[in-house]
Design a protein around this motif. Structure first.
Motif, PDB file in Angstrom:
ATOM      1  N   ALA A  54      -9.406  -2.235  13.224  1.00 13.32           N
ATOM      2  CA  ALA A  54      -9.152  -3.292  12.242  1.00 13.32           C
ATOM      3  C   ALA A  54      -7.949  -2.931  11.379  1.00 13.32           C
ATOM      4  N   TRP A  55      -7.834  -1.676  11.006  1.00 12.93           N
ATOM      5  CA  TRP A  55      -6.706  -1.241  10.187  1.00 12.93           C
ATOM      6  C   TRP A  55      -5.399  -1.420  10.970  1.00 12.93           C
ATOM      7  N   ALA A  56      -5.409  -1.090  12.250  1.00 18.03           N
ATOM      8  CA  ALA A  56      -4.204  -1.236  13.074  1.00 18.03           C
ATOM      9  C   ALA A  56      -3.776  -2.698  13.145  1.00 18.03           C
ATOM     10  N   VAL A  57      -4.726  -3.606  13.290  1.00 23.55           N
ATOM     11  CA  VAL A  57      -4.413  -5.035  13.338  1.00 23.55           C
ATOM     12  C   VAL A  57      -3.888  -5.497  11.993  1.00 23.55           C
ATOM     13  N   THR A  58      -4.513  -5.054  10.909  1.00 25.76           N
ATOM     14  CA  THR A  58      -4.097  -5.455   9.569  1.00 25.76           C
ATOM     15  C   THR A  58      -2.683  -4.978   9.277  1.00 25.76           C
TER      16      THR A  58
END
Length: 70
Positions: A54-58
Motif C-alpha cells: 500500500a505504501w508503494a502504491v501511495t
C-alpha cells in the motif's frame, strides 16, 4: 497495536510481497509452515506485506509522506 518485527516475520513479509501472485492458498498456513511462524506472527507478516504494498502504491500515485504536509 504494535506489529512484531521479528526477523522471520519480516522475511516472510518480504517473500510474500515478492511472491503474492504465486503464493499457495491459504496464505497464513503456508507462511506458518514455510517460515515456522506462530499464527500471530503469520498474520503480522501478512499485514506488514500489505502495508508495504500500500505504501508503494501511495508513494507512486500521491507523493507518499509528503501528502500529509499539503
Amino acid at each position: 497495536m504494535a506489529i512484531p518485527t521479528l526477523d522471520h516475520a519480516n522475511e516472510a513479509a518480504l517473500w510474500f510481497t515478492e511472491n503474492r501472485g504465486t503464493c499457495p492458498r491459504p496464505i497464513i498456513p503456508h507462511l506458518r509452515r514455510v517460515f515456522n511462524l506462530s499464527p500471530l506472527e503469520a498474520c503480522a507478516a501478512l499485514r506488514m506485506a500489505n502495508l508495504r504494498m500500500a505504501w508503494a502504491v501511495t508513494t507512486e500515485t500521491e507523493g507518499g509522506a509528503d501528502v500529509a504536509q499539503r
